[in-house]
Design a protein around this motif. Structure first.
Motif, PDB file in Angstrom:
ATOM      1  N   ARG A  27      -1.456  -7.675   2.586  1.00 54.84           N
ATOM      2  CA  ARG A  27      -2.252  -7.022   1.552  1.00 54.84           C
ATOM      3  C   ARG A  27      -1.492  -7.057   0.225  1.00 54.84           C
ATOM      4  O   ARG A  27      -0.266  -6.953   0.190  1.00 54.84           O
ATOM      5  CB  ARG A  27      -2.584  -5.603   1.966  1.00 54.84           C
ATOM      6  CG  ARG A  27      -3.605  -5.573   3.120  1.00 54.84           C
ATOM      7  CD  ARG A  27      -4.036  -4.160   3.425  1.00 54.84           C
ATOM      8  NE  ARG A  27      -2.977  -3.393   4.040  1.00 54.84           N
ATOM      9  CZ  ARG A  27      -2.783  -3.277   5.351  1.00 54.84           C
ATOM     10  NH1 ARG A  27      -3.591  -3.891   6.182  1.00 54.84           N
ATOM     11  NH2 ARG A  27      -1.809  -2.552   5.817  1.00 54.84           N
ATOM     12  N   ALA A  28      -2.228  -7.192  -0.862  1.00 52.21           N
ATOM     13  CA  ALA A  28      -1.640  -7.342  -2.193  1.00 52.21           C
ATOM     14  C   ALA A  28      -0.716  -6.179  -2.540  1.00 52.21           C
ATOM     15  O   ALA A  28       0.347  -6.382  -3.133  1.00 52.21           O
ATOM     16  CB  ALA A  28      -2.738  -7.476  -3.246  1.00 52.21           C
ATOM     17  N   SER A  74      -0.568 -13.500   6.130  1.00 49.24           N
ATOM     18  CA  SER A  74      -1.383 -12.863   5.108  1.00 49.24           C
ATOM     19  C   SER A  74      -0.986 -11.396   5.035  1.00 49.24           C
ATOM     20  O   SER A  74      -0.918 -10.713   6.059  1.00 49.24           O
ATOM     21  CB  SER A  74      -2.864 -12.972   5.455  1.00 49.24           C
ATOM     22  OG  SER A  74      -3.241 -14.335   5.497  1.00 49.24           O
ATOM     23  N   ILE A  92       2.615  -6.690  -0.836  1.00 48.64           N
ATOM     24  CA  ILE A  92       3.369  -7.764  -1.495  1.00 48.64           C
ATOM     25  C   ILE A  92       4.035  -7.221  -2.757  1.00 48.64           C
ATOM     26  O   ILE A  92       5.230  -7.439  -2.994  1.00 48.64           O
ATOM     27  CB  ILE A  92       2.446  -8.958  -1.821  1.00 48.64           C
ATOM     28  CG1 ILE A  92       1.942  -9.607  -0.524  1.00 48.64           C
ATOM     29  CG2 ILE A  92       3.162  -9.976  -2.704  1.00 48.64           C
ATOM     30  CD1 ILE A  92       0.812 -10.588  -0.723  1.00 48.64           C
ATOM     31  N   ARG A  93       3.273  -6.505  -3.572  1.00 51.86           N
ATOM     32  CA  ARG A  93       3.814  -5.935  -4.796  1.00 51.86           C
ATOM     33  C   ARG A  93       4.962  -4.984  -4.498  1.00 51.86           C
ATOM     34  O   ARG A  93       6.017  -5.046  -5.121  1.00 51.86           O
ATOM     35  CB  ARG A  93       2.726  -5.189  -5.569  1.00 51.86           C
ATOM     36  CG  ARG A  93       3.231  -4.544  -6.862  1.00 51.86           C
ATOM     37  CD  ARG A  93       2.269  -3.500  -7.407  1.00 51.86           C
ATOM     38  NE  ARG A  93       1.780  -2.556  -6.421  1.00 51.86           N
ATOM     39  CZ  ARG A  93       2.488  -1.514  -5.935  1.00 51.86           C
ATOM     40  NH1 ARG A  93       3.719  -1.306  -6.354  1.00 51.86           N
ATOM     41  NH2 ARG A  93       1.968  -0.698  -5.051  1.00 51.86           N
TER      42      ARG A  93
END
Length: 101
Positions: free
Chosen positions: A21-22, A19, A25-26
């Motif tokens: 954090r968004a 997992s 990832i971006r």
């Protein structure tokens, strides 16, 4: 073969679920695209393992020989500041190009 049979950085690739954090990832996708994502994360994990091992070695050295004198710590910090601000590394992609090499 189980992971324990390989040192960090070696062995076949294996899928794992993590997992992130968004925003991370971006940022990774913007840098390397979807196809380079796994290689980027794998390299980041390997660098972190190297840093952890270095920290452990420094702690063992300090336990055996005493703390590093502040004057040497200051000298090392100044050297890193000068290297990071070197003109040849300030050019477009300069620092990243040197890190990748």
């Amino acid at each position: 073969m189980p992971e324990r049979d390989f040192p960090p950085g070696d062995g076949p690739a294996a899928k794992v679920s993590v997992s992130l954090r968004a925003g991370n990832i971006r940022a990774v996708r913007e840098r390397v695209g979807a196809r380079g994502f796994s290689a980027y994360v794998d390299a980041a994990v390997e660098r972190q393992i190297e840093r952890d091992l270095l920290e452990e070695a420094l702690q063992a050295n300090e336990a055996a020989a005493g703390p590093i004198p502040q004057s040497l710590r200051d000298e090392a910090a100044e050297l890193f500041r000068r290297v990071k601000s070197a003109p040849e590394l300030q050019e477009e992609d300069g620092w990243r190009a040197h890190e990748a090499g």
